[in-house]
Every structure is written in structure tokens, then in C-alpha cells.
Write a protein that holds these residues in place. Structure first.
Motif, PDB file in Angstrom:
ATOM      1  N   ARG A   1       0.836  -1.209   0.000  1.00 32.93           N
ATOM      2  CA  ARG A   1       0.000   0.000   0.000  1.00 32.93           C
ATOM      3  C   ARG A   1       0.871   1.260   0.000  1.00 32.93           C
ATOM      4  NH1 ARG A   1      -3.390  -3.523   3.965  1.00 32.93           N
ATOM      5  NH2 ARG A   1      -5.144  -4.126   2.619  1.00 32.93           N
TER       6      ARG A   1
ATOM      7  N   GLU B   1      -7.290  -2.020  -3.484  1.00 37.76           N
ATOM      8  CA  GLU B   1      -8.114  -2.784  -2.542  1.00 37.76           C
ATOM      9  C   GLU B   1      -9.128  -3.656  -3.272  1.00 37.76           C
ATOM     10  OE1 GLU B   1      -7.181  -3.052   0.491  1.00 37.76           O
ATOM     11  OE2 GLU B   1      -5.713  -1.432   0.292  1.00 37.76           O
TER      12      GLU B   1
ATOM     13  N   GLY C   1      -9.041  -7.555  -2.626  1.00 38.25           N
ATOM     14  CA  GLY C   1     -10.202  -8.006  -1.858  1.00 38.25           C
ATOM     15  C   GLY C   1     -10.471  -9.503  -1.887  1.00 38.25           C
TER      16      GLY C   1
ATOM     17  N   ARG D   1      -5.462   3.696  -4.435  1.00 34.67           N
ATOM     18  CA  ARG D   1      -5.641   2.820  -3.277  1.00 34.67           C
ATOM     19  C   ARG D   1      -6.948   2.036  -3.392  1.00 34.67           C
ATOM     20  NH1 ARG D   1      -4.083   2.482   2.049  1.00 34.67           N
ATOM     21  NH2 ARG D   1      -1.948   3.178   2.340  1.00 34.67           N
TER      22      ARG D   1
END
Length: 197
Positions: free
Chosen positions: A85, A186, A190, A182
Motif C-alpha cells: 500500500r 483494494e 479483496g 488505493r
């Protein structure tokens, strides 16, 4: 007042990077770099031969340092996914504004047109993908990602997402690049995440 005739290569490269952050490729000249570094353009010609020579050296350094950059992030975070991240956040710095992204994209186009520059770019990309693969493998080992996750396949998807996300952000211009990128990361991660990560 005469400019000094001495500057380390590192000082010159740092000056070149600063100039690149401000101007598009046509304005990225030896004169602009020399002024930023506080030396003469003649010194740069003597040391690198030409603007292209300096660009090739910059490309070599970027390729050599790509994995080291991610290693530096790994020193700051214990969670592999936190490293990933943070890497995406750093990549978003290339798109602090749509104009900045367009400028950086113009430099990329120049790199892709020149065979030698593209070779260094490809080396940098391969090293970066290997580093991302290692991060994802560590995330599987630490239980942050499902054990069935293929780090090699997911690394390719993550790499593609990062580049594509910057481009779509520059197109839609909704919010900041870092937030946009971001969110895309994600979405990709996920299905692979273990609960609570």
C-alpha cells in the motif's frame, strides 16, 4: 559570477530529477539541468556527452535502484500488505495533478521510443515485479492473503492495476490519485484477503 566547475554525479542527477518534476521533455535541457545544479552546461557535456547520455545514465540508476526502493519500504512496515500500500502511495506521487501525470507520461513515451532507454525501463519493471511478488509471497506466509493465492499471478495484476489506475484517474479526475489508486488496489486484493487484513 562564474559557476563552479565541480559537482558530483549524484548532485547532477538530483538536479535533473528536480527539473523533470517541473518541465515537460522539450524543456528538459542541459542548460536547465546545469542551472539547477549550479554548474555550466559545458561541464555536463564533458561528463555525459549529451542530454541523451545523461538520460541513459538516469535510466540505468532508476533500474538499479528500483528493488532497493521497495526494500526501503519493507524496513518501515512489518506487514507485507502495508508495504504494498505504501508503494502504491509512492507511485501516486507521479500524479500529484493531471498536469504532473501528463508530464511524467510524456517522459515515459520518450523512454518507450528509445531502444536503450526502453531496455532500462524493462529491467526496472522486471525488478519491481519480482519485488512485488516477494511482498505478496510474504503476505501469504503471514496469513494476510489466502494460502491458495499465486503471488506471481497476483503481482502481474497489481502491476497492471497501478499503471492503469493512474491513467484512469487522469481521465476521470475524481479526488486525488492516491485515493483513486488505493481504491483500485483494494478492489484487486479483496478476493485474496484473509479476514481482518
Amino acid at each position: 559570477m562564474a559557476r563552479p566547475q565541480k559537482a558530483s554525479d549524484e548532485q547532477i542527477f538530483a538536479a535533473a530529477y528536480r527539473v523533470m518534476q517541473r518541465v515537460p521533455p522539450p524543456e528538459f535541457t542541459l542548460g536547465a539541468i546545469a542551472e539547477e545544479a549550479g554548474v555550466t552546461a559545458g561541464l555536463l557535456v564533458q561528463r555525459f556527452g549529451s542530454k541523451r547520455g545523461l538520460m541513459v545514465r538516469l535510466a540505468e540508476l532508476s533500474a538499479a535502484g528500483s528493488a532497493g526502493f521497495i526494500d526501503g519500504l519493507r524496513q518501515r512496515y512489518t506487514s507485507p500488505l502495508a508495504v504494498l500500500r505504501a508503494y502504491v502511495d509512492c507511485m501516486a506521487d507521479l500524479a500529484t495533478s493531471p498536469e504532473a501525470f501528463a508530464r511524467n507520461l510524456a517522459y515515459l513515451v520518450d523512454d518507450l521510443r528509445d531502444a536503450e532507454l526502453r531496455r532500462h525501463l524493462a529491467t526496472q519493471a522486471r525488478r519491481t515485479r519480482r519485488a512485488i511478488t516477494k511482498i505478496l509471497a510474504d503476505a501469504v506466509a503471514r496469513g494476510e492473503l489466502h494460502e491458495s493465492t499465486s503471488p506471481k499471478q497476483l503481482a502481474r495484476i497489481v502491476e497492471t492495476t497501478i499503471g492503469g489506475s493512474m491513467l484512469t484517474w487522469a481521465t476521470y479526475r475524481q479526488g486525488t490519485a492516491v485515493r483513486w489508486m488505493r481504491q483500485d488496489l483494494e478492489l484487486v486484493l479483496g478476493p485474496f484477503l484473509e479476514r481482518g487484513t
